[in-house]
Scaffold this motif. Sequence first.
Motif, short mmCIF file in Angstrom:
data_model
loop_
_atom_site.label_atom_id
_atom_site.label_comp_id
_atom_site.label_asym_id
_atom_site.label_seq_id
_atom_site.Cartn_x
_atom_site.Cartn_y
_atom_site.Cartn_z
N GLN A 57 44.77 41.85 43.05
CA GLN A 57 44.90 43.54 43.85
C GLN A 57 45.50 44.17 43.37
O GLN A 57 47.21 44.15 42.89
CB GLN A 57 44.99 43.01 45.32
CG GLN A 57 44.15 43.04 45.64
CD GLN A 57 43.19 42.16 47.21
OE1 GLN A 57 44.42 43.03 48.42
NE2 GLN A 57 43.02 41.45 48.07
N PRO A 58 45.62 45.92 43.21
CA PRO A 58 44.39 46.21 43.56
C PRO A 58 43.38 46.17 42.21
O PRO A 58 43.72 46.28 41.19
CB PRO A 58 45.02 47.96 43.57
CG PRO A 58 45.71 47.77 42.89
CD PRO A 58 46.49 46.60 42.82
N TYR A 59 41.83 45.92 42.80
CA TYR A 59 40.93 45.95 41.71
C TYR A 59 39.80 47.16 41.73
O TYR A 59 39.50 47.47 42.96
CB TYR A 59 40.91 44.24 41.09
CG TYR A 59 40.37 43.76 42.07
CD1 TYR A 59 38.74 43.56 42.33
CD2 TYR A 59 40.58 42.94 42.55
CE1 TYR A 59 37.85 42.76 43.38
CE2 TYR A 59 40.40 42.19 43.67
CZ TYR A 59 39.12 42.20 44.12
OH TYR A 59 38.47 41.51 44.77
N ILE A 93 31.88 44.20 36.31
CA ILE A 93 33.29 43.63 35.66
C ILE A 93 34.35 44.20 37.19
O ILE A 93 34.19 45.29 37.45
CB ILE A 93 33.65 45.01 34.12
CG1 ILE A 93 34.64 44.81 33.62
CG2 ILE A 93 33.32 46.78 34.83
CD1 ILE A 93 35.37 45.90 32.97
N PHE A 94 35.29 43.36 36.77
CA PHE A 94 36.19 43.76 37.79
C PHE A 94 37.57 43.94 37.01
O PHE A 94 37.72 42.87 35.58
CB PHE A 94 36.37 41.82 38.16
CG PHE A 94 35.62 41.59 39.06
CD1 PHE A 94 35.68 41.35 40.63
CD2 PHE A 94 34.56 41.67 38.52
CE1 PHE A 94 34.21 41.53 41.87
CE2 PHE A 94 32.81 40.58 39.42
CZ PHE A 94 32.91 40.68 40.66
N GLU A 95 38.24 45.55 36.92
CA GLU A 95 39.70 45.31 36.47
C GLU A 95 40.20 45.81 37.21
O GLU A 95 40.50 46.31 38.15
CB GLU A 95 38.66 47.10 35.50
CG GLU A 95 38.46 47.64 35.55
CD GLU A 95 37.81 48.97 35.03
OE1 GLU A 95 37.79 48.45 33.82
OE2 GLU A 95 37.76 49.90 34.75
N GLU A 96 42.04 46.60 36.50
CA GLU A 96 42.48 46.60 37.25
C GLU A 96 42.61 48.45 37.91
O GLU A 96 42.18 48.64 37.01
CB GLU A 96 44.21 46.24 36.10
CG GLU A 96 45.57 47.38 36.96
CD GLU A 96 46.32 46.82 35.75
OE1 GLU A 96 47.37 47.31 36.47
OE2 GLU A 96 46.19 45.41 35.34
N ASP A 97 42.57 47.63 39.25
CA ASP A 97 42.99 49.72 39.74
C ASP A 97 44.42 50.47 39.44
O ASP A 97 45.17 50.08 40.17
CB ASP A 97 42.67 49.25 40.69
CG ASP A 97 42.87 50.76 41.35
OD1 ASP A 97 42.29 52.33 40.80
OD2 ASP A 97 42.47 50.58 42.96
N VAL A 98 44.22 51.84 38.01
CA VAL A 98 45.50 51.69 38.10
C VAL A 98 45.79 53.23 38.86
O VAL A 98 47.10 53.64 38.47
CB VAL A 98 45.08 52.55 36.13
CG1 VAL A 98 45.16 51.82 35.26
CG2 VAL A 98 44.02 53.42 35.84
N ILE A 99 45.34 53.61 39.71
CA ILE A 99 45.15 54.54 40.87
C ILE A 99 46.49 54.39 41.76
O ILE A 99 46.92 54.37 41.89
CB ILE A 99 43.89 55.15 41.23
CG1 ILE A 99 42.84 55.98 39.81
CG2 ILE A 99 44.77 56.15 41.94
CD1 ILE A 99 41.99 56.95 40.08
N SER A 100 45.36 52.53 42.07
CA SER A 100 46.13 52.07 43.58
C SER A 100 47.04 51.26 43.74
O SER A 100 48.04 51.60 43.70
CB SER A 100 44.73 51.70 44.42
OG SER A 100 44.04 51.23 44.73
N GLY A 101 47.50 51.04 41.89
CA GLY A 101 48.52 50.44 41.35
C GLY A 101 49.36 51.17 41.00
O GLY A 101 50.77 51.00 40.07
N GLU A 102 49.49 52.92 40.45
CA GLU A 102 50.42 53.79 40.85
C GLU A 102 51.32 53.68 39.43
O GLU A 102 51.96 53.96 39.53
CB GLU A 102 51.81 53.53 42.19
CG GLU A 102 51.70 53.65 43.64
CD GLU A 102 52.96 53.73 44.08
OE1 GLU A 102 53.41 53.21 43.54
OE2 GLU A 102 52.27 53.53 45.36
#
Length: 505
Positions: A176-178, A248-257
């Motif tokens: 997480q986040p994703y 598709i499950f991918e990295e969340d670049v927004i929540s990951g700052e």
Amino acid sequence: MRRHTTKEGQGESSKGYPIGSSDKRATSRKSNSKLFKGRRGSITIMLTLVLLAIVLTVQFRVVLRYYSKMTKQNNDNMVYGMSSSAITMMPSPPPPKIDYIMWSKDEAYMRDCQLHHKSNATWGKIHAPYVDKIDAKRIVEKMHVELLKIIPTLAVLDMQNITTSYSLEFMKSLRQPYIIKSTHLSGGVARVYNNTYHCFKYCMNMEVMPLGPTAYAASLQQWIEDMELDYSTLGGELQYRYITPRIIFEEDVISGEKTNTDVTFWWLSNGHPVFVSEQCERPTGAEQGFQMNRTFLGTDHRRLPIVFNRGTCKTSPIKPPSWNTQLEIMKQVGRHFLGEVVRVDVYGGGEEVWFSELTFTTAGCWKRFKPAVADGLLYGLMKNRIPPEFVTPASVQRMLNDRSWVSVSLDYESLSGSFPSPVDLCLTFEEYSTGKQTKEILFNQCIQTLKRIQKHSLRCIVSMNNGTNVRAFGVDEPVNGVSKFAKQNICEAEYLRSKDIWELS
């Protein structure tokens, strides 16, 4: 005096000179003196010629430099259509003007998309891999664009394994986040963050819930229905028909700052970045970035007067640190899309730039740019009617902010105004009628009237009787730097001055 004999049997004096050579020696000295004088004169002449050659060479180089400089200035003059005296007065000439006038509503990318891309199976099949959210990553990655990062894919599920491999344990096992989203449609996007699940874009259940059995059940229902949906039947975007339904499950670049803004839309036409749509307000509560207002910007991050699909903000967004990197990336990506209009979506709110998606039919191609000339700019570039070298940030600013087409309505003051193109002006004439056929007649009459005065610096059209009676005239007063309200006043004053003459005619 004793005589000595030379080898040849001749006598020599005591000094060793041959006897009888006194006259010869005298003659020789005179000859040598003349020869020396002659040689000295020749040397003098040669030195003079060398010095003269040096002087002429220096002067020639000076003249050559001057001629080259003047030739360059003359060439610049021809490019910009200015006299040499104007160049002297303006050492930094303005950017070249885009001599393109939009005369038809069909000279617009969105209209061209409706006519040639929507419901076109051949076009759709060719573009399907670029729209597929998994294949698009692979395609862009193979472009080897420097500094463009690809968002890591964590997992992919399809119709065969969605019911067997997808579980709550599976959801908890991913880093997480994703983000979870469908590859073959627009919408159905969820976020898993801090052990919470939130399907926030076009979902059946948009409640924020803990990552537990209820969240798993809601998400499973969402993804199964999404994979069973033929999205191409909803709006004729046939590229979606040729995409294999997957999740598709991918990295969340927004929540990951890794970025502090939602996705940024770069509009490219014929390989060239034209303008950009950027999020200009922060979401609050359960709001998401895609719901926020957006501001259009030039490639120099200066605000543009464009509105499309969303509202805009009073203040412009702060220029992100990655802006120049984004621009260079778009130039490289654009080389792969010559002859087309494509929207390249990236996350660039931080130091890095992350690729998101490619879009060819934004909003199903049903939305209209305001002003319409923004759409005409994309179309003109795509069709090679506007030379790419003229599409500089300053030229785009001037084209969109031009207000040299002025309408004065004697029926409805609200329909009076100044516009950047004849199409933008004549679209107001459609407001005079509710019937489609009458709207088209009024629009075409307006266009034909404006064509007669297009050569003037300010084009004015006065309408009355619900747009059925029009008068058009041109004004050649200097209008550069004049506000849009002042231009409207100029047209109104000219109309009042000539009103009596027109009524008599």
